[in-house]
Write a protein that holds these residues in place. Structure first.
Motif, mmCIF file in Angstrom:
data_model
loop_
_atom_site.group_PDB
_atom_site.id
_atom_site.type_symbol
_atom_site.label_atom_id
_atom_site.label_comp_id
_atom_site.label_asym_id
_atom_site.label_seq_id
_atom_site.Cartn_x
_atom_site.Cartn_y
_atom_site.Cartn_z
ATOM 1 N N ASN A 12 -2.974 25.275 -45.532
ATOM 2 C CA ASN A 12 -2.857 26.724 -45.355
ATOM 3 C C ASN A 12 -1.833 27.338 -46.291
ATOM 4 O O ASN A 12 -1.984 28.483 -46.725
ATOM 5 C CB ASN A 12 -2.522 27.039 -43.895
ATOM 6 C CG ASN A 12 -3.732 26.901 -42.987
ATOM 7 O OD1 ASN A 12 -4.791 27.437 -43.273
ATOM 8 N ND2 ASN A 12 -3.588 26.149 -41.914
ATOM 9 N N SER A 19 -2.745 30.171 -48.908
ATOM 10 C CA SER A 19 -1.960 31.408 -48.956
ATOM 11 C C SER A 19 -1.475 31.676 -50.373
ATOM 12 O O SER A 19 -1.496 32.830 -50.847
ATOM 13 C CB SER A 19 -0.774 31.291 -47.995
ATOM 14 O OG SER A 19 0.049 32.433 -48.073
ATOM 15 N N HIS A 38 -0.943 22.478 -42.103
ATOM 16 C CA HIS A 38 0.022 23.466 -42.592
ATOM 17 C C HIS A 38 0.051 23.493 -44.115
ATOM 18 O O HIS A 38 0.086 24.570 -44.727
ATOM 19 C CB HIS A 38 1.413 23.149 -42.042
ATOM 20 C CG HIS A 38 2.496 23.984 -42.643
ATOM 21 N ND1 HIS A 38 2.606 25.340 -42.421
ATOM 22 C CD2 HIS A 38 3.520 23.662 -43.483
ATOM 23 C CE1 HIS A 38 3.646 25.819 -43.081
ATOM 24 N NE2 HIS A 38 4.214 24.824 -43.737
ATOM 25 N N SER A 70 -8.649 22.499 -41.716
ATOM 26 C CA SER A 70 -8.201 23.891 -41.688
ATOM 27 C C SER A 70 -6.924 24.064 -40.872
ATOM 28 O O SER A 70 -6.273 25.108 -40.970
ATOM 29 C CB SER A 70 -9.303 24.784 -41.109
ATOM 30 O OG SER A 70 -9.635 24.376 -39.788
#
Length: 296
Positions: free
Chosen positions: A136, A140, A133, A130
């Motif tokens: 994520n 996103s 980068h 988690s």
């Protein structure tokens, strides 16, 4: 000087200017002492607070790349969308490299809990970190795709999972939604009264060199709204036992909604990962979560 300053954040620039003075700061920048790789530079001449500021992640350029994907509406009810170019080749390889050391026999959900060793699912899988980068950024991108499907402050994207199939491995017909909604480990520990279910699924193909006609993702109860356009580059076919079978194309994704409007699972989203023949198929699952209950 403006271009060099673009490589560091405004708080860093202000702090350095205050400590060094604008003239010395300009000199350091012109000599490339301050640059994108500040963590490799000896900052011992600065006070400890400034050292910490300069070495923190905020000075690293970590903007997520803009998406280049397109969308093809396959089925309206249940909603199923095919997404070419959802991830790039470099993103796929990085996700594979990140997950490979973490792979374990894939679990299945049995009586509300995960259990491994079932012959219904013989692949390998791993949750993606988690704090990555890249992970994520992908989450996103997925969240933006969902639009208003999730409620901000209540619902969550949930973790991403990589799954790998080698010769003869498969996942029999199943649904991604839970017949009995689940509680997160964190909520169980804190006593927070809320449950979740998987409102939708992204299945992203990261790698595939399997024998043609194998390793497809099969939806026996999904029907296309229009015939497939183009010859020679078909991404799905009508399966001999009904429904649609999607061949694994690296970089492309399938998205579908798992829950009906009343919050119950949609049985029409049942699907299978058909057996792989030769080669390897690696994919990524993302299951956005909707929460409900007194503390949701």
């Amino acid at each position: 000087m403006a271009r060099a300053l673009d490589l560091i954040t405004l708080p860093v620039t202000v702090a350095l200017s205050a400590y060094l003075g604008p003239i010395l700061l300009s000199h350091l920048i012109s000599k490339h002492v301050i640059h994108h790789h500040l963590t490799n530079f000896n900052l011992s001449f600065l006070p400890t607070p400034l050292q910490s500021l300069l070495q923190s992640p905020q000075i690293t350029d970590k903007t997520c790349p803009k998406h280049t994907y397109t969308t093809h509406l396959i089925s309206h009810d249940p909603l199923l969308i095919y997404i070419p170019n959802f991830v790039s080749q470099s993103e796929s390889q990085s996700l594979i490299d990140l997950s490979t050391p973490l792979l374990e026999p894939s679990p299945i959900v049995s009586r509300g809990a995960d259990s491994a060793g079932s012959q219904a699912r013989t692949s390998w899988s791993a949750p993606l970190p988690s704090d990555s980068h890249l992970v994520n950024c992908i989450l996103s991108r997925s969240s933006s795709f969902l639009g208003t499907l999730l409620s901000p402050g209540r619902d969550e994207m949930g973790p991403a999972q990589v799954v790998r199939y080698t010769d003869s491995q498969k996942f029999d017909l199943h649904t991604d939604w839970f017949s009995r909604p689940r509680i997160t480990d964190e909520d169980r520990e804190t006593g927070r009264r809320r449950l979740y279910n998987r409102v939708a699924t992204f299945f992203v193909v990261l790698q595939s060199n399997v024998t043609e006609g194998s390793g497809e993702t099969w939806f026996p109860k999904v029907r296309p709204i229009t015939p497939q356009v183009g010859e020679g580059d078909e991404v799905w076919r009508e399966h001999e036992d009904g429904g649609l079978a999607f061949r694994p194309v690296p970089g492309n994704a399938i998205f579908w909604v798992n829950l009906l409007a009343n919050g119950t699972g949609d049985a029409r989203t049942a699907h299978a990962g058909l057996p792989v023949k030769g080669g390897v198929k690696t994919g990524m699952n993302i299951w956005p979560r909707v929460f409900f209950g007194p503390d949701a």
